[in-house]
Design a protein around this motif. Structure first.
Motif, PDB file in Angstrom:
ATOM      1  N   PHE A  92       0.778  -1.256   0.000  1.00 15.29           N
ATOM      2  CA  PHE A  92       0.000   0.000   0.000  1.00 15.29           C
ATOM      3  C   PHE A  92       0.801   1.294   0.000  1.00 15.29           C
ATOM      4  N   TRP A  93       2.116   1.243   0.085  1.00 19.78           N
ATOM      5  CA  TRP A  93       2.911   2.485  -0.005  1.00 19.78           C
ATOM      6  C   TRP A  93       3.455   2.627  -1.408  1.00 19.78           C
ATOM      7  N   PRO A  94       3.491   3.787  -2.004  1.00 23.74           N
ATOM      8  CA  PRO A  94       2.921   5.002  -1.437  1.00 23.74           C
ATOM      9  C   PRO A  94       1.387   4.951  -1.441  1.00 23.74           C
ATOM     10  N   GLY A  95       0.776   5.499  -0.392  1.00 19.98           N
ATOM     11  CA  GLY A  95      -0.685   5.496  -0.317  1.00 19.98           C
ATOM     12  C   GLY A  95      -1.190   5.854   1.063  1.00 19.98           C
ATOM     13  N   PRO A  96      -2.537   5.851   1.225  1.00 21.01           N
ATOM     14  CA  PRO A  96      -3.142   6.395   2.444  1.00 21.01           C
ATOM     15  C   PRO A  96      -3.185   5.422   3.636  1.00 21.01           C
ATOM     16  N   LEU A  97      -2.051   4.819   3.966  1.00 22.62           N
ATOM     17  CA  LEU A  97      -1.965   3.927   5.132  1.00 22.62           C
ATOM     18  C   LEU A  97      -0.824   4.396   6.034  1.00 22.62           C
ATOM     19  N   VAL A 177      -8.931  11.437  -2.183  1.00 21.61           N
ATOM     20  CA  VAL A 177      -9.600  10.528  -1.232  1.00 21.61           C
ATOM     21  C   VAL A 177     -10.565  11.313  -0.341  1.00 21.61           C
ATOM     22  N   GLY A 178     -10.128  12.468   0.153  1.00 21.59           N
ATOM     23  CA  GLY A 178     -11.032  13.361   0.889  1.00 21.59           C
ATOM     24  C   GLY A 178     -11.146  13.082   2.377  1.00 21.59           C
ATOM     25  N   VAL A 179     -10.758  11.909   2.850  1.00 21.56           N
ATOM     26  CA  VAL A 179     -10.644  11.656   4.296  1.00 21.56           C
ATOM     27  C   VAL A 179      -9.196  11.245   4.567  1.00 21.56           C
ATOM     28  N   GLU A 180      -8.781  11.348   5.844  1.00 18.14           N
ATOM     29  CA  GLU A 180      -7.383  11.114   6.184  1.00 18.14           C
ATOM     30  C   GLU A 180      -7.016   9.644   6.044  1.00 18.14           C
ATOM     31  N   SER A 181      -5.701   9.396   6.193  1.00 18.89           N
ATOM     32  CA  SER A 181      -5.187   8.030   6.034  1.00 18.89           C
ATOM     33  C   SER A 181      -5.727   7.093   7.114  1.00 18.89           C
ATOM     34  N   THR A 182      -5.711   5.811   6.807  1.00 14.24           N
ATOM     35  CA  THR A 182      -5.972   4.779   7.810  1.00 14.24           C
ATOM     36  C   THR A 182      -4.784   4.757   8.771  1.00 14.24           C
ATOM     37  N   VAL A 183      -5.046   4.723  10.087  1.00 15.05           N
ATOM     38  CA  VAL A 183      -3.953   4.583  11.061  1.00 15.05           C
ATOM     39  C   VAL A 183      -4.028   3.176  11.645  1.00 15.05           C
ATOM     40  N   LEU A 184      -2.957   2.399  11.434  1.00 16.33           N
ATOM     41  CA  LEU A 184      -2.918   1.005  11.888  1.00 16.33           C
ATOM     42  C   LEU A 184      -1.767   0.831  12.871  1.00 16.33           C
ATOM     43  N   SER A 185      -2.083   0.351  14.076  1.00 19.61           N
ATOM     44  CA  SER A 185      -1.030   0.080  15.061  1.00 19.61           C
ATOM     45  C   SER A 185      -0.521  -1.349  14.861  1.00 19.61           C
ATOM     46  N   LEU A 186       0.800  -1.503  14.853  1.00 19.24           N
ATOM     47  CA  LEU A 186       1.392  -2.836  14.703  1.00 19.24           C
ATOM     48  C   LEU A 186       2.027  -3.306  16.004  1.00 19.24           C
ATOM     49  N   LEU A 187       1.621  -2.706  17.108  1.00 16.46           N
ATOM     50  CA  LEU A 187       2.080  -3.194  18.419  1.00 16.46           C
ATOM     51  C   LEU A 187       1.115  -4.287  18.830  1.00 16.46           C
ATOM     52  N   GLY A 188       1.598  -5.493  19.045  1.00 16.84           N
ATOM     53  CA  GLY A 188       0.693  -6.600  19.394  1.00 16.84           C
ATOM     54  C   GLY A 188      -0.258  -6.876  18.247  1.00 16.84           C
ATOM     55  N   THR A 191      -4.176  -3.283  14.924  1.00 18.81           N
ATOM     56  CA  THR A 191      -5.456  -2.647  15.250  1.00 18.81           C
ATOM     57  C   THR A 191      -5.613  -1.352  14.464  1.00 18.81           C
ATOM     58  N   ILE A 192      -6.772  -1.215  13.822  1.00 20.07           N
ATOM     59  CA  ILE A 192      -7.055   0.053  13.130  1.00 20.07           C
ATOM     60  C   ILE A 192      -7.493   1.069  14.170  1.00 20.07           C
ATOM     61  N   LEU A 193      -6.715   2.142  14.290  1.00 15.70           N
ATOM     62  CA  LEU A 193      -7.041   3.198  15.247  1.00 15.70           C
ATOM     63  C   LEU A 193      -7.948   4.238  14.593  1.00 15.70           C
ATOM     64  N   ARG A 194      -7.762   4.409  13.284  1.00 13.80           N
ATOM     65  CA  ARG A 194      -8.605   5.337  12.532  1.00 13.80           C
ATOM     66  C   ARG A 194      -8.802   4.753  11.143  1.00 13.80           C
ATOM     67  N   PRO A 195     -10.060   4.566  10.689  1.00 12.49           N
ATOM     68  CA  PRO A 195     -10.257   4.041   9.332  1.00 12.49           C
ATOM     69  C   PRO A 195     -10.017   5.150   8.317  1.00 12.49           C
ATOM     70  N   GLY A 196      -9.588   4.789   7.116  1.00 13.67           N
ATOM     71  CA  GLY A 196      -9.304   5.816   6.101  1.00 13.67           C
ATOM     72  C   GLY A 196      -9.204   5.203   4.729  1.00 13.67           C
ATOM     73  N   GLY A 197      -8.332   5.786   3.918  1.00 17.31           N
ATOM     74  CA  GLY A 197      -8.237   5.460   2.495  1.00 17.31           C
ATOM     75  C   GLY A 197      -7.921   4.012   2.162  1.00 17.31           C
ATOM     76  N   ILE A 198      -7.265   3.273   3.064  1.00 22.42           N
ATOM     77  CA  ILE A 198      -7.045   1.834   2.839  1.00 22.42           C
ATOM     78  C   ILE A 198      -7.968   1.101   3.819  1.00 22.42           C
ATOM     79  N   SER A 327     -18.991  -0.932   6.135  1.00 22.57           N
ATOM     80  CA  SER A 327     -17.990  -1.802   5.505  1.00 22.57           C
ATOM     81  C   SER A 327     -17.228  -0.997   4.454  1.00 22.57           C
ATOM     82  N   ASP A 328     -16.071  -1.509   4.060  1.00 20.93           N
ATOM     83  CA  ASP A 328     -15.213  -0.820   3.087  1.00 20.93           C
ATOM     84  C   ASP A 328     -15.077   0.657   3.468  1.00 20.93           C
ATOM     85  N   MET A 329     -15.175   1.564   2.498  1.00 17.53           N
ATOM     86  CA  MET A 329     -14.982   2.986   2.822  1.00 17.53           C
ATOM     87  C   MET A 329     -16.148   3.563   3.641  1.00 17.53           C
TER      88      MET A 329
END
Ligand code: AMP
Ligand code: MG
Length: 352
Positions: A92-97, A177-188, A191-198, A327-329
């Protein structure tokens, strides 16, 4: 301070080069990305980063995302690159993740708000990448709006919030895209902390099951810690009040919106409905704007913030919106819409 305006389309590389120099010198530059406009500063210069918080009125405990020009730059910002990060960067890079992992020692406290982790992303927008290359440093950038306002998807939105408060606005046209990136934590457990473009579905196709932070669709309870500090603040709020219809068929959704519109209208409120291609026929004789196609939630994401801002001149007191499936976007859309509405959903018989 006088804000300089550069145009990445008409001035081509000159605009991005000049803006890159401003970043290197510790200045603030608003720039287009594929998600929303970001407000950038040299991410390794603590003083420059602190100016972002000041210009936006952003609480100091809300961390920033570091933007990089190359995938390989991420390894200098984290303690190591975990295997799942590698797979996701390839997909997904480069991209909204945006990926969150343990921070390296070079990352200033101001960027992470003192957390032990740092969020990193490589944007895909041509101008953003050219600017990052010109700057030659990781660029810390939250959305380029005043804290609490809808994120900006055009340079005009940035101007309205930040003119005179930042050094440069680099205009690259409207964001896709119009909304911010998806924020995904990779600790443990990822977990998606904020849903977004991916979307969650796209991520799960690469690394398997991911969890969703409960704060995505509900307000944090009193005293509850936020995995993603941004979730605890008032967000995306336009001047008008926003209300969301309860879920149902398009006809049922439109019917609760029409009932609320008529009640509010009788009480002297100026209302507008954020309609969709599928429901426009239900709103005759009422004020509405079509913001997308329910079968393609990305279209609603692309238009939501601009549509909210377009009534900031006082043209509406109440904005009535349709919910989407989560679901999805649709998940990113509902996350932003619920916050814009302060989680207020219409209830039959309950006064607005
Ligand atoms: P903005 O770019 O304005 O949407 O803000 C960035 C968002 O990313 C913030 O609201 C944070 O909650 C989230 N974020 C940034 N860094 C971290 C981190 N280290 N851990 C969790 N969330 C983060
Ligand atoms: Mg923001």
């Amino acid at each position: 301070m006088k804000t300089q305006y550069y145009n990445a389309v008409t001035q081509k590389e000159n605009g991005t080069k000049l803006a890159g120099q401003v970043l290197r010198a510790g200045g603030l530059v608003a720039f287009p990305t594929e998600t929303v406009y970001g407000l950038g500063a040299d991410g390794l210069n603590e003083e420059a980063v602190l100016r972002i918080f000041e210009a936006k009125g952003r609480p100091g405990d809300n961390p920033l995302i570091l933007h990089v020009a190359r995938k390989s730059d991420a390894k200098d910002l984290w303690t190591r690159v975990p295997e799942k990060a590698r797979q996701l960067m390839d997909a997904f890079w480069p991209g909204p993740l945006t990926l969150v992992y343990d921070r390296a020692a070079c990352v200033p406290d101001a960027v992470t708000a003192g957390l032990g982790t740092v969020a990193v992303r490589m944007p895909s927008h041509k101008t953003a990448l050219a600017l990052l290359r010109a700057a030659g440093v990781p660029v810390a950038a939250p959305s380029a709006n005043l804290s609490g306002k809808p994120s900006p998807t055009t340079a005009a939105h940035v101007k309205r919030d930040l003119d005179g408060k930042i050094d440069v606005i680099l205009d690259g046209g409207p964001c896709e895209v119009g909304v911010e990136s998806t924020v995904l934590s990779l600790l443990g457990q990822p977990t998606i902390l904020r849903p977004g473009g991916i979307t969650r579905e796209m991520i799960e196709a690469v690394i398997g099951a991911v969890a969703l932070s409960p704060a995505i669709l509900s307000p944090l309870k009193e005293g509850e810690a936020a995995a993603s500090p941004g979730m605890k603040y008032k967000h995306y709020a336009p001047q008008a009040e926003v209300r969301i219809a309860p879920p149902g068929s398009p006809r049922a959704i439109a019917s609760s919106i029409c009932a609320a519109y008529d009640v509010a209208g009788r009480a002297g409120k100026r209302c507008v409905i954020f309609a969709t291609e599928q429901t426009r026929g239900f709103y005759c004789n009422r004020e509405y704007a079509i913001i997308g196609d329910r079968k393609n939630p990305s279209t609603l994401c692309a238009n939501l913030f601009a549509a909210l801002r377009s009534y900031d001149d006082g043209a509406a007191d109440l904005i009535l919106c349709e919910p989407l499936d989560e679901s999805d976007m649709g998940l990113a859309y509902m996350n932003r819409l619920l916050r814009a509405a302060g989680f207020a959903v219409l209830q039959p018989g309950v006064p607005l």
